[in-house]
Design an enzyme around this catalytic site. Sequence first.
Site, PDB file in Angstrom:
ATOM      1  N   ASN A  88     -27.674  -4.760  32.779  1.00 42.25           N
ATOM      2  CA  ASN A  88     -28.327  -5.746  31.931  1.00 42.25           C
ATOM      3  C   ASN A  88     -27.909  -5.557  30.471  1.00 42.25           C
ATOM      4  OD1 ASN A  88     -30.103  -7.861  31.237  1.00 42.25           O
ATOM      5  ND2 ASN A  88     -31.495  -7.240  32.875  1.00 42.25           N
ATOM      6  N   HIS A 118     -22.058  17.218  19.429  1.00 42.11           N
ATOM      7  CA  HIS A 118     -21.259  17.878  18.397  1.00 42.11           C
ATOM      8  C   HIS A 118     -21.620  19.355  18.315  1.00 42.11           C
ATOM      9  CE1 HIS A 118     -19.566  14.153  16.792  1.00 42.11           C
ATOM     10  NE2 HIS A 118     -20.736  13.619  17.137  1.00 42.11           N
ATOM     11  N   LYS A 182     -41.889  11.609  41.807  1.00 42.23           N
ATOM     12  CA  LYS A 182     -42.154  11.283  43.204  1.00 42.23           C
ATOM     13  C   LYS A 182     -40.851  11.315  43.983  1.00 42.23           C
ATOM     14  CE  LYS A 182     -44.037   7.357  45.796  1.00 42.23           C
ATOM     15  NZ  LYS A 182     -44.614   6.041  45.699  1.00 42.23           N
TER      16      LYS A 182
END
Length: 184
Positions: A88, A118, A182
């Site tokens: 998206n 970095h 879960k």
Amino acid sequence: MDVFERMKNGEDIDMVNDKEYMNEAFKEMQRSRKLCFKASNLEPYSNEIRGALDELFEGRLPKSSFITPPFDIDRAKCMNIGENVFINHSLDCMSSGGITIEDNVMIGPEVALMTANHDLKNLMVLKCKPIVIKKGAWIGSRALILPGVTVGDGAVVAGGAVVTKDVPAHTIVGGCPAKVLKEI
């Protein structure tokens, strides 16, 4: 080994003094950002978007996969995207360390995939680790996936999660830092 392989392998890269970085990786960043700008400024649902994606990924993006503009990818050469992937809008990728998105992955709006960091003693030294998103995973809106993370097969990353460690297959993770919520 070229600079792209060196980054994917985690070699420290001095962004100021490494000539190969300046000649190759910096040029790829310029190319990718210009093409992201081009694609991101096309009219929504325009047929031209696909052509811009093909140009950005140099023909490597499967026809069954799509990235919704706008998006920002710093080095498309360092990304591999599988079949039936939908991403998206507002994807943000720092892909120097390599990003692999396997088949049938869904990625929500405003997700950030960051393979680069970095050195704390010299901020001009780039330290990269790859990100791998395995088959059938779903990354929720505004999730942040950090360098070196693998998201397992069929896993779900909840919206807004900050993923600092590998996500086991067939689990749901969420929070900051992300934790297993879960098993699926």
